[in-house]
Design an enzyme around this catalytic site. Structure first.
Site, PDB file in Angstrom:
ATOM      1  N   ARG A  86      56.139   8.721  47.556  1.00  0.00           N
ATOM      2  CA  ARG A  86      55.288   8.008  48.505  1.00  0.00           C
ATOM      3  C   ARG A  86      55.849   8.213  49.967  1.00  0.00           C
ATOM      4  NH1 ARG A  86      55.241   4.926  43.941  1.00  0.00           N
ATOM      5  NH2 ARG A  86      53.722   4.615  42.764  1.00  0.00           N
ATOM      6  N   ASN A 118      49.220   5.448  50.496  1.00  0.00           N
ATOM      7  CA  ASN A 118      50.470   5.620  50.356  1.00  0.00           C
ATOM      8  C   ASN A 118      50.896   6.199  51.774  1.00  0.00           C
ATOM      9  OD1 ASN A 118      51.353   4.186  48.305  1.00  0.00           O
ATOM     10  ND2 ASN A 118      50.313   5.723  47.090  1.00  0.00           N
ATOM     11  N   ASP A 146      52.048  -1.875  40.426  1.00  0.00           N
ATOM     12  CA  ASP A 146      53.346  -1.777  39.453  1.00  0.00           C
ATOM     13  C   ASP A 146      53.345  -3.001  38.477  1.00  0.00           C
ATOM     14  OD1 ASP A 146      55.024   0.247  41.392  1.00  0.00           O
ATOM     15  OD2 ASP A 146      53.727  -1.133  42.306  1.00  0.00           O
ATOM     16  N   ARG A 149      51.142  -2.758  35.498  1.00  0.00           N
ATOM     17  CA  ARG A 149      51.828  -1.778  34.607  1.00  0.00           C
ATOM     18  C   ARG A 149      52.853  -2.713  33.848  1.00  0.00           C
ATOM     19  NH1 ARG A 149      52.194   2.951  39.168  1.00  0.00           N
ATOM     20  NH2 ARG A 149      50.308   4.014  38.676  1.00  0.00           N
ATOM     21  N   HIS A 166      53.852 -13.277  32.220  1.00  0.00           N
ATOM     22  CA  HIS A 166      54.062 -13.606  33.475  1.00  0.00           C
ATOM     23  C   HIS A 166      55.225 -12.888  33.998  1.00  0.00           C
ATOM     24  CE1 HIS A 166      50.857 -16.473  32.926  1.00  0.00           C
ATOM     25  NE2 HIS A 166      51.343 -16.663  31.892  1.00  0.00           N
ATOM     26  N   HIS A 173      56.400  -0.577  47.078  1.00  0.00           N
ATOM     27  CA  HIS A 173      55.700   0.086  46.100  1.00  0.00           C
ATOM     28  C   HIS A 173      56.116   1.648  46.067  1.00  0.00           C
ATOM     29  CE1 HIS A 173      52.604   1.531  43.568  1.00  0.00           C
ATOM     30  NE2 HIS A 173      51.785   2.225  44.698  1.00  0.00           N
ATOM     31  N   THR A 231      46.343   9.375  40.459  1.00  0.00           N
ATOM     32  CA  THR A 231      46.153   8.134  39.938  1.00  0.00           C
ATOM     33  C   THR A 231      44.979   7.437  40.543  1.00  0.00           C
ATOM     34  OG1 THR A 231      47.617   7.051  41.211  1.00  0.00           O
ATOM     35  CG2 THR A 231      48.542   7.817  39.268  1.00  0.00           C
TER      36      THR A 231
END
Length: 314
Positions: A86, A118, A146, A149, A166, A173, A231
């Site tokens: 990125r 990004n 993230d 994911r 949690h 990122h 993505t």
């Protein structure tokens, strides 16, 4: 009546517009792109499905059409290629963002801005430095993807609903992100004790491998890009979640990128920690207690971003 403008109608921007329409979150959606034909085509395609959704006006427009927007979402820029980090996109997308900022803020000065392009932390920092907007109304999507994911992966491990998980991803990122395991839990059971305290008869759980999960989360974007070229589904759902919380009127905690002012000993850089997001943008930070090792990882992530910023023209 909520108006949302989206700058950039590539895969991410168009999927966000589609998701917003399906969710019935906006009464008006403006799609803006330098490629006006692409914007027109995407808007038309979505608009023709809206008779089966909540009423919504979706159209392609220009910066002028963003006037009175409640939310502006920036997805414009050069997309990440297979094998590219990125941060390697940095200067090109900084220049694109700098050219957009004065144009859009002139017409939508009261909107809350969500930066998605990004490298998102660098571009969020650019937005802070290059615009006159209040800090609370500049939000980088940061590690909310993230974090999603991570929660999806942990829910698979324990065969339990994602809503019971949690756990968070902090920092950039990107490659210097990390998971503060000390605050991760499933239904208030600390993650380190889940193996012995969460039992499901008839289901064998694999041993939780922290390093493997962290690599899985960090490399997921690259794996998707290598397999399908881009993505856009998961990030679009994540951005719609931010929009829902901005429009919902009740503060919600989430890991989005914001300017740091001494929290955890970090200053003058944008990265993700836990923030309170509500109808006025970022309402405050939730400074969760981290271990010394986790604070060091967060500072390393901040230094990684600062090293890139030093070499950019912002």
């Amino acid at each position: 009546m909520n108006k949302i403008s989206i700058i950039g109608t590539g895969s991410v921007g168009s999927t966000i517009a589609y998701s917003l329409a399906i969710m019935g979150m906006a009464s008006e959606i403006v799609m803006i792109d330098i490629n006006s034909e692409k914007a027109l085509g995407e808007a038309l395609d979505i608009r023709q499905g809206t008779p089966f959704c909540s009423p919504c006006s979706i159209y392609a427009g220009s910066y002028v059409d963003a006037e009175d927007s409640d939310i502006v979402i920036l997805t414009s820029g050069i997309a990440r290629k297979p094998g590219q980090s990125r941060l390697e996109l940095a200067q090109t997308n900084v220049n694109i963002t700098k050219s957009i900022i004065p144009e859009i803020t002139r017409h939508a000065p009261n909107a809350t801005y969500i930066i998605v392009s990004n490298p998102v932390d660098i571009l969020t920092y650019t937005f802070h430095k290059f615009s006159d907007l209040p800090e609370n109304r500049i939000i980088g999507s940061g590690t909310i993807l993230d974090t999603a994911r991570l929660r999806a992966r942990l829910s698979e491990y324990y065969n339990i609903s994602q809503s019971n998980v949690h756990a968070y991803v902090f920092g950039e990122h990107g490659d210097s992100s990390f998971i503060p395991w000390s605050v991760a839990n499933i239904s208030n059971v600390p993650i380190l004790e889940c193996d012995k305290l969460i039992t499901t008869p008839g289901i064998e759980k694999p041993k939780l491998d922290f390093v493997d999960i962290e690599q899985y989360v960090r490399k997921s974007g690259g794996r998707v890009i290598a397999r399908k070229g881009a993505t856009f589904y998961a990030v679009s759902i994540s951005v719609c979640h931010i929009c829902k919380c901005l429009l919902g009127g009740v503060d919600t905690t989430m890991t989005v990128s914001s300017m740091m002012h001494g929290e955890y000993g970090i200053d003058d850089v944008c990265l993700s920690t836990l923030n309170l997001v509500g109808d006025d943008g970022i309402r405050g930070k939730v400074n969760v207690p981290l271990t010394d090792e986790e604070v060091a990882k967060l500072r390393l992530s901040a230094d990684t971003l600062k090293d890139v910023i030093k070499n950019l023209e912002i």
